[in-house]
Design an enzyme around this catalytic site. Sequence first.
Site, short mmCIF file in Angstrom:
data_model
loop_
_atom_site.label_atom_id
_atom_site.label_comp_id
_atom_site.label_asym_id
_atom_site.label_seq_id
_atom_site.Cartn_x
_atom_site.Cartn_y
_atom_site.Cartn_z
N TYR A 120 -1.57 -1.22 11.05
CA TYR A 120 -1.86 -1.73 9.70
C TYR A 120 -0.69 -1.44 8.76
CZ TYR A 120 -3.58 -1.78 4.90
OH TYR A 120 -3.70 -2.00 3.54
N SER A 131 0.84 -1.20 0.00
CA SER A 131 0.00 0.00 0.00
C SER A 131 0.87 1.25 0.00
CB SER A 131 -0.86 -0.03 1.27
OG SER A 131 -1.40 1.25 1.52
N LYS A 157 2.25 -3.97 6.62
CA LYS A 157 2.64 -3.94 5.20
C LYS A 157 4.15 -3.77 5.08
CE LYS A 157 -1.43 -4.41 3.40
NZ LYS A 157 -1.77 -5.75 2.86
P1 NAD Z 1 -11.09 -7.10 1.35
O1 NAD Z 1 -11.29 -7.09 2.82
O2 NAD Z 1 -12.26 -6.87 0.47
O3 NAD Z 1 -10.38 -8.45 0.91
C1 NAD Z 1 -9.54 -9.20 1.77
C2 NAD Z 1 -10.04 -10.63 1.76
O4 NAD Z 1 -9.19 -11.42 2.60
C3 NAD Z 1 -11.46 -10.79 2.29
O5 NAD Z 1 -12.20 -11.58 1.36
C4 NAD Z 1 -11.30 -11.51 3.63
O6 NAD Z 1 -12.38 -12.36 3.92
C5 NAD Z 1 -10.00 -12.28 3.40
N1 NAD Z 1 -9.24 -12.55 4.63
C6 NAD Z 1 -8.95 -11.67 5.63
N2 NAD Z 1 -8.20 -12.29 6.57
C7 NAD Z 1 -8.01 -13.57 6.16
C8 NAD Z 1 -7.33 -14.70 6.70
N3 NAD Z 1 -6.72 -14.61 7.89
N4 NAD Z 1 -7.34 -15.85 6.01
C9 NAD Z 1 -7.98 -15.95 4.83
N5 NAD Z 1 -8.65 -14.91 4.27
C10 NAD Z 1 -8.67 -13.74 4.92
O7 NAD Z 1 -9.94 -6.04 1.03
P2 NAD Z 1 -9.43 -5.44 -0.35
O8 NAD Z 1 -9.79 -4.01 -0.39
O9 NAD Z 1 -9.79 -6.32 -1.47
O10 NAD Z 1 -7.85 -5.50 -0.07
C11 NAD Z 1 -7.07 -6.60 -0.49
C12 NAD Z 1 -5.63 -6.36 -0.03
O11 NAD Z 1 -5.16 -5.13 -0.57
C13 NAD Z 1 -5.44 -6.27 1.47
O12 NAD Z 1 -4.23 -6.92 1.81
C14 NAD Z 1 -5.32 -4.79 1.72
O13 NAD Z 1 -4.55 -4.49 2.86
C15 NAD Z 1 -4.61 -4.33 0.45
N6 NAD Z 1 -4.86 -2.92 0.14
C16 NAD Z 1 -6.14 -2.46 0.01
C17 NAD Z 1 -6.38 -1.12 -0.25
C18 NAD Z 1 -7.80 -0.60 -0.35
O14 NAD Z 1 -7.98 0.61 -0.22
N7 NAD Z 1 -8.81 -1.42 -0.60
C19 NAD Z 1 -5.31 -0.23 -0.39
C20 NAD Z 1 -4.01 -0.73 -0.27
C21 NAD Z 1 -3.80 -2.09 0.00
#
Ligand code: NAD
Length: 337
Positions: free
Chosen positions: A149, A125, A153
């Site tokens: 958080y 991120s 990362k």
């Molecule tokens: P999201 O919460 O929609 O997707 C994450 C998925 O991981 C979910 O389906 C959840 O059920 C699953 N999950 C969580 N913990 C778990 C575990 N211990 N075991 C198995 N599954 C698990 O989030 P997203 O927005 O799709 O983000 C995906 C990734 O991208 C994350 O790592 C997040 O930190 C990173 N990210 C997101 C953003 C954003 O703004 N959306 C920005 C930067 C980075």
Amino acid sequence: MSTVLVTGGAGFIGSHTTLLLLEAGFEVVVVDNLSNSSIESLHRVEALTGKSITFYQTDIRDKAGLTEIFAKHKVDSVIHFAGLKAVGESNEIPLEYYDQNIYGTVNLLKVMESAGCYRMVFSSSATVYGDPASVPITEDFPTSATNPYGRTKLFIEEIMKDLSASNDRWNMVLLRYFNPIGAHKSGQIGEDPQGIPNNLMPFISQVAVGKREKLSIFGNDYPTPDGTGVRDYIHVVDLSDAHVKAVQKIGALGGISTFNLGTGNGYSVLQMVETFIKETGKSVPYEIVERRPGDIAECWADASLAKDKLGWTAVHGLSEMIEDTWRWQSQNPDGFK
Ligand code: NAD
Ligand code: UDP
């Protein structure tokens, strides 16, 4: 046909990436504990693509479960999305963040190593840049974290660098996302936050659809053109496309690479609200409130490295991001429920 294992594949970015992987001809195995998503997202991806997904409701901390999955499938690469992602919550329950994000990733990497799978694309991120000294941000800017958080990362990036240095069989790609918004053009899949949204775009669209009364704008006294925070919003389909390209190029890239994924354009909170109103014709009442602790004034990417090395560039503009968000939100006011 090559197989990609997608952790967190039922979530917002994971479901869009799974769809694009299937369209590109990959076999996809999804591992998700569904703690922040619904299996319905994957049913819809199957309906949209006419292809099937192998799904395991498994936690990434479950070593025996993961080992069994890697024994059943010959996985070529892993795209690792699974984890917790709410900044505010990470201050309240840091151990849960360290456990799921860091321990979960270490566990996954160990299982991959035992199974002889050495390719991983990781969701990092722009938060790893902390409060950047200038914009646009390039990958060589100093990194720091201001909350648990962000620290997860940062630590995971360091762990992956150590692993890559220890054995050159490992091929890793760290993707640093700016602000993903938007939804698939079909309106069938999109972001479905549980409870009150933390992020700007889902909050605006829930106000527009009548689920929330008004938007709180966190501060209008930042040193930006209109005083509100400026971010680099990127369409989730563009972001997903970069993952497909990363998987296709990971072997040729070799070692470990880091890429910013953004458009290179910054928009303020007020510009986002105004463009939303213009594109959708809906009203978005708002009030200006205090700054949110930890927020920075402005942040946008220099994404030229991803263009050079991955052949990737974002193609969707802000109007399309908003149109697609709104199609998803208005057709699915209660998300996947
Ligand atoms: P999201 O919460 O929609 O997707 C994450 C998925 O991981 C979910 O389906 C959840 O059920 C699953 N999950 C969580 N913990 C778990 C575990 N211990 N075991 C198995 N599954 C698990 O989030 P997203 O927005 O799709 O983000 C995906 C990734 O991208 C994350 O790592 C997040 O930190 C990173 N990210 C997101 C953003 C954003 O703004 N959306 C920005 C930067 C980075
Ligand atoms: N923001 C806001 N009200 C909200 C949510 C966000 O004013 O309800 C602002 C926030 O201060 C920042 C921008 O919108 O300037 C993007 O915030 P978001 O949480 O979506 O992303 P991040 O802060 O992680 O970049």
